[in-house]
Design a protein around this motif. Structure first.
Motif, PDB file in Angstrom:
ATOM      1  N   THR A 194       0.795  -1.232   0.000  1.00 39.53           N
ATOM      2  CA  THR A 194       0.000   0.000   0.000  1.00 39.53           C
ATOM      3  C   THR A 194       0.827   1.281   0.000  1.00 39.53           C
ATOM      4  N   LYS A 195       2.118   1.182   0.201  1.00 38.32           N
ATOM      5  CA  LYS A 195       2.946   2.385   0.327  1.00 38.32           C
ATOM      6  C   LYS A 195       4.017   2.425  -0.756  1.00 38.32           C
ATOM      7  N   ALA A 207       2.676  11.612  -0.675  1.00 43.40           N
ATOM      8  CA  ALA A 207       2.326  10.611   0.327  1.00 43.40           C
ATOM      9  C   ALA A 207       0.821  10.361   0.291  1.00 43.40           C
ATOM     10  N   THR A 233      -3.507   7.700   4.505  1.00 41.93           N
ATOM     11  CA  THR A 233      -3.837   6.368   5.009  1.00 41.93           C
ATOM     12  C   THR A 233      -4.728   6.402   6.243  1.00 41.93           C
TER      13      THR A 233
END
Length: 130
Positions: free
Chosen positions: A38-39, A57, A60
């Motif tokens: 996910t990153k 970024a 989340t």
């Protein structure tokens, strides 16, 4: 000597943010590295060889989602300099960049305020020749 290397900008989606910053604003994709499922480590910059870059970024959490587009509390957050105001302005307009005003002349040069895809405010400036 120290220098400012990167500034984090919270975004809703990596790919959408990359598309906006590279196509609408003409930035360079410096890095896009998968860190986990996910990153990602996503860096874009107006000039990959000088000045600060943006670390995109993906939000989340609800707190991070709430900050998208308002990380500076509604103030101008970024100052983007150019040596071709008219050409870059036309490119940005063609890519539907939202300008808050018409370009204006100030003592320091030509400037216009725009909001990026997320609502963050930028001053776009061509400094007056000395």
């Amino acid at each position: 000597m120290s220098h400012l290397g990167m500034i984090t900008v919270v975004v809703d989606d990596y790919d959408s943010a990359i598309d906006y910053y590279t196509n609408a604003l003409g930035f360079t994709l410096v890095e896009d590295t998968k860190m986990s499922e996910t990153k990602r480590w996503v860096v874009v910059a107006p000039d990959a060889n000088q000045g600060a870059a943006l670390l995109l970024a993906q939000a989340t959490s609800p707190e991070q989602n709430a900050a998208i587009g308002n990380q500076s509390g509604g103030r101008v957050m970024f100052f983007l300099y150019t040596d071709d105001f008219d050409g870059d302005y036309a490119h940005m307009a063609k890519h539907n960049v939202v300008f808050a005003e018409a370009p204006r002349l100030e003592d320091f040069g030509k400037v216009v305020v725009f909001a990026d895809k997320y609502g963050n405010k930028w001053d776009f400036i061509e400094r007056k020749s000395s």
